[in-house]
Design a protein around this motif. Structure first.
Motif, PDB file in Angstrom:
ATOM      1  N   TRP A 107      50.636-144.358  -3.213  1.00  0.00           N
ATOM      2  CA  TRP A 107      51.606-143.445  -3.808  1.00  0.00           C
ATOM      3  C   TRP A 107      51.114-142.002  -3.724  1.00  0.00           C
ATOM      4  CZ3 TRP A 107      55.879-144.592  -7.459  1.00  0.00           C
ATOM      5  CH2 TRP A 107      56.293-145.929  -7.388  1.00  0.00           C
ATOM      6  N   MET A 108      52.044-141.069  -3.608  1.00  0.00           N
ATOM      7  CA  MET A 108      51.733-139.655  -3.744  1.00  0.00           C
ATOM      8  C   MET A 108      51.926-139.253  -5.201  1.00  0.00           C
ATOM      9  SD  MET A 108      53.312-137.821  -0.333  1.00  0.00           S
ATOM     10  CE  MET A 108      52.122-136.466  -0.412  1.00  0.00           C
ATOM     11  N   VAL A 109      51.230-138.199  -5.594  1.00  0.00           N
ATOM     12  CA  VAL A 109      51.319-137.689  -6.955  1.00  0.00           C
ATOM     13  C   VAL A 109      51.897-136.277  -6.915  1.00  0.00           C
ATOM     14  CG1 VAL A 109      49.993-136.949  -8.968  1.00  0.00           C
ATOM     15  CG2 VAL A 109      49.464-139.123  -7.852  1.00  0.00           C
ATOM     16  N   VAL A 110      52.927-136.045  -7.706  1.00  0.00           N
ATOM     17  CA  VAL A 110      53.591-134.748  -7.796  1.00  0.00           C
ATOM     18  C   VAL A 110      53.242-134.131  -9.143  1.00  0.00           C
ATOM     19  CG1 VAL A 110      55.808-133.545  -7.720  1.00  0.00           C
ATOM     20  CG2 VAL A 110      55.480-135.637  -6.381  1.00  0.00           C
ATOM     21  N   THR A 111      52.915-132.849  -9.133  1.00  0.00           N
ATOM     22  CA  THR A 111      52.595-132.152 -10.375  1.00  0.00           C
ATOM     23  C   THR A 111      53.227-130.760 -10.361  1.00  0.00           C
ATOM     24  OG1 THR A 111      50.581-130.974  -9.660  1.00  0.00           O
ATOM     25  CG2 THR A 111      50.333-133.288 -10.339  1.00  0.00           C
ATOM     26  N   GLY A 112      53.082-130.079 -11.493  1.00  0.00           N
ATOM     27  CA  GLY A 112      53.524-128.698 -11.586  1.00  0.00           C
ATOM     28  C   GLY A 112      52.552-127.716 -10.989  1.00  0.00           C
ATOM     29  N   SER A 130      48.798-135.230  -2.695  1.00  0.00           N
ATOM     30  CA  SER A 130      49.269-134.393  -3.803  1.00  0.00           C
ATOM     31  C   SER A 130      50.333-133.417  -3.310  1.00  0.00           C
ATOM     32  CB  SER A 130      48.110-133.593  -4.408  1.00  0.00           C
ATOM     33  OG  SER A 130      47.153-134.432  -4.988  1.00  0.00           O
ATOM     34  N   LEU A 131      51.367-133.250  -4.120  1.00  0.00           N
ATOM     35  CA  LEU A 131      52.387-132.243  -3.882  1.00  0.00           C
ATOM     36  C   LEU A 131      52.570-131.438  -5.159  1.00  0.00           C
ATOM     37  CD1 LEU A 131      55.094-134.319  -1.969  1.00  0.00           C
ATOM     38  CD2 LEU A 131      53.598-132.577  -0.988  1.00  0.00           C
ATOM     39  N   GLY A 132      52.810-130.135  -5.013  1.00  0.00           N
ATOM     40  CA  GLY A 132      52.942-129.282  -6.186  1.00  0.00           C
ATOM     41  C   GLY A 132      54.249-128.507  -6.197  1.00  0.00           C
ATOM     42  N   VAL A 133      54.800-128.345  -7.399  1.00  0.00           N
ATOM     43  CA  VAL A 133      55.976-127.506  -7.605  1.00  0.00           C
ATOM     44  C   VAL A 133      55.615-126.541  -8.728  1.00  0.00           C
ATOM     45  CG1 VAL A 133      58.457-127.437  -8.037  1.00  0.00           C
ATOM     46  CG2 VAL A 133      57.446-129.469  -6.983  1.00  0.00           C
ATOM     47  N   SER A 134      55.123-125.377  -8.346  1.00  0.00           N
ATOM     48  CA  SER A 134      54.577-124.448  -9.336  1.00  0.00           C
ATOM     49  C   SER A 134      55.662-123.513  -9.854  1.00  0.00           C
ATOM     50  CB  SER A 134      53.428-123.643  -8.735  1.00  0.00           C
ATOM     51  OG  SER A 134      53.863-122.892  -7.617  1.00  0.00           O
ATOM     52  N   ILE A 135      55.333-122.833 -10.946  1.00  0.00           N
ATOM     53  CA  ILE A 135      56.233-121.874 -11.569  1.00  0.00           C
ATOM     54  C   ILE A 135      55.538-120.525 -11.594  1.00  0.00           C
ATOM     55  CG2 ILE A 135      55.413-122.360 -13.917  1.00  0.00           C
ATOM     56  CD1 ILE A 135      59.094-121.731 -13.041  1.00  0.00           C
ATOM     57  N   ARG A 136      56.277-119.472 -11.337  1.00  0.00           N
ATOM     58  CA  ARG A 136      55.703-118.134 -11.337  1.00  0.00           C
ATOM     59  C   ARG A 136      55.622-117.625 -12.766  1.00  0.00           C
ATOM     60  NH1 ARG A 136      59.755-117.416  -7.232  1.00  0.00           N
ATOM     61  NH2 ARG A 136      58.896-117.742  -5.145  1.00  0.00           N
ATOM     62  N   LEU A 137      54.403-117.604 -13.298  1.00  0.00           N
ATOM     63  CA  LEU A 137      54.145-117.114 -14.646  1.00  0.00           C
ATOM     64  C   LEU A 137      53.010-116.099 -14.605  1.00  0.00           C
ATOM     65  CD1 LEU A 137      54.216-120.470 -16.671  1.00  0.00           C
ATOM     66  CD2 LEU A 137      56.026-118.765 -16.549  1.00  0.00           C
ATOM     67  N   PRO A 138      52.959-115.181 -15.573  1.00  0.00           N
ATOM     68  CA  PRO A 138      51.875-114.191 -15.571  1.00  0.00           C
ATOM     69  C   PRO A 138      50.488-114.827 -15.618  1.00  0.00           C
ATOM     70  CG  PRO A 138      53.602-113.543 -17.108  1.00  0.00           C
ATOM     71  CD  PRO A 138      53.929-114.932 -16.654  1.00  0.00           C
ATOM     72  N   PHE A 139      50.367-115.987 -16.280  1.00  0.00           N
ATOM     73  CA  PHE A 139      49.055-116.620 -16.438  1.00  0.00           C
ATOM     74  C   PHE A 139      48.912-117.863 -15.565  1.00  0.00           C
ATOM     75  CE2 PHE A 139      52.027-117.743 -19.765  1.00  0.00           C
ATOM     76  CZ  PHE A 139      52.098-119.117 -19.668  1.00  0.00           C
ATOM     77  N   GLU A 140      49.869-118.103 -14.684  1.00  0.00           N
ATOM     78  CA  GLU A 140      49.829-119.296 -13.838  1.00  0.00           C
ATOM     79  C   GLU A 140      50.464-118.930 -12.501  1.00  0.00           C
ATOM     80  OE1 GLU A 140      51.475-123.613 -14.632  1.00  0.00           O
ATOM     81  OE2 GLU A 140      50.657-122.793 -16.472  1.00  0.00           O
ATOM     82  N   GLU A 141      49.865-117.941 -11.818  1.00  0.00           N
ATOM     83  CA  GLU A 141      50.514-117.341 -10.662  1.00  0.00           C
ATOM     84  C   GLU A 141      50.309-118.127  -9.375  1.00  0.00           C
ATOM     85  OE1 GLU A 141      49.091-113.378 -10.441  1.00  0.00           O
ATOM     86  OE2 GLU A 141      50.358-112.645 -12.075  1.00  0.00           O
ATOM     87  N   LYS A 142      49.208-118.861  -9.254  1.00  0.00           N
ATOM     88  CA  LYS A 142      48.900-119.545  -8.010  1.00  0.00           C
ATOM     89  C   LYS A 142      48.721-121.032  -8.257  1.00  0.00           C
ATOM     90  CE  LYS A 142      46.472-115.534  -6.081  1.00  0.00           C
ATOM     91  NZ  LYS A 142      45.189-115.021  -5.526  1.00  0.00           N
TER      92      LYS A 142
END
Length: 359
Positions: A107-112, A130-142
């Motif tokens: 299985w693949m694992v998807v995270t934020g 692993s696959l990522g779907v990130s959110i653009r936040l001031p403290f979580e930019e990358k």
């Protein structure tokens, strides 16, 4: 106002010409509808902010679809949890273990794609799974360093991010977290409660000996259920455990015999990998017959709408008129189907496509 804007005939013809000249040959009607909706926003004289939201959301979804497309045939589980969890915390190590266990089962694992539990899950699964779907936040930019280059898509809006974290996965693991984790959990439960998302395994995984999720279970039972604002089966589909092996077994075992479902009018169609015996179908009727609006659970071939769509035509089926107000109980029906003796000899069969598709 209709779902698809009514445009002058010459404009509609121009859109068809554009689609044709772009070399698009599949789903052309839907592509034309997308273009027509954009034109409709203009003719509605939508405000600049509304247009920016619509444009950015569509752009983000296109990028996310492209990220997931190469891995369509690989089953995926999304892991949620707090971004504040430290590597020294027991929950962090538990998350690494469940991600590694799922990766070991193909299985693949998807995270934020952020820090904390998201980082732990990516570390446990490894960059190739692993696959990522990130959110653009001031403290979580990358995206965190465990997400391989090209395996992440960044989102501006939480609603588009939440869509992609749910849409592509066939199992969900929630590790202790805050508002964001609980928001994701209750949204998924709502989608499944209302039939807007197909049943999938939902695991609330605690650290060894932990009691974080039992508090939520008690709140649901003591307040929501007692107040009559949910049905008894709405939370019954959730598995609470502190065992990594049990969590992984519940996710992969959910797909042992069950493949997928579809509503055709008022009929529920359950597609399976192995056909149950007549005696087993009778047993299912005895257990779940009270949840039908009329008739029985019975074996049959594909329905006409399934044939028209070429929808998993080679699989055996069970069909019934299931009470839509008891949709939460479909999870129990699927569990009973997976536990039938006829299914016990077949290997766990991972889903061959995303099963969390939203309707």
């Amino acid at each position: 106002m209709s779902d698809s804007p009514v445009l002058p005939a010459e404009v509609s013809q121009t859109l068809r010409t554009i689609v044709d000249e772009a070399g698009i040959t599949q789903n052309t009607g839907l592509v034309e509808r997308l273009l027509a909706t954009g034109i409709g926003l203009g003719t509605d004289q939508a405000g600049k902010l509304d247009l920016k939201i619509a444009s950015a959301a569509l752009t983000e979804m296109r990028a996310a679809f492209a990220l997931f497309a190469p891995f369509e045939q690989i089953p995926k589980a999304t892991v949620f949890g707090s971004a504040r969890t430290k590597p020294t915390d027991a929950a962090y190590q538990q998350t690494k273990r469940i991600a590694a266990e799922l990766a070991g089962r193909g299985w693949m694992v998807v995270t934020g794609a952020g820090p904390g539990i998201m980082q732990a899950a990516a570390e446990g699964a490894g960059p190739d799974l692993s696959l990522g779907v990130s959110i653009r936040l001031p403290f979580e930019e990358k995206p965190n360093s465990s997400i391989a280059n090209g395996r992440n898509v960044a989102m501006k809006y939480f609603f588009t991010r939440k869509l992609m974290l749910v849409k592509e996965s066939s199992g969900f693991v929630y590790v202790p977290g805050g508002f964001g984790t609980l928001d994701e959990l209750f949204e998924l439960l709502t989608l499944q409660q209302t039939g807007k998302s197909e049943p999938t395994p939902i695991i609330l995984l605690d650290e060894p000996g932990g009691h974080f999720w039992t508090g939520l279970r008690d709140f649901v039972n003591d307040h929501l259920l007692r107040a009559g604002v949910i049905s008894p089966d709405d939370f019954g589909r959730v598995v609470l455990t502190d065992s990594v092996s049990e969590a992984a077994d519940k996710i992969t075992g959910f797909w042992r015999n069950y493949d997928s479902l579809r509503w055709v009018g008022d009929r529920l169609v359950l597609r399976l990998h192995t056909e149950p015996t007549d005696a087993e179908v009778e047993e299912l009727n005895q257990r779940f017959g009270s949840m039908l609006t009329r008739g029985t659970i019975h074996k049959r071939g594909p329905l006409r709408h399934e044939v028209d769509d070429g929808d998993r035509l080679g699989l055996p089926r069970l069909v019934c008129r299931f009470d839509p107000f008891q949709v939460g109980s479909i999870y129990q029906l699927i569990g009973a189907i997976n536990a039938l003796p006829s299914a016990s000899a077949i290997p766990e069969t991972p889903p061959d496509a995303a099963s969390g598709d939203l309707k």
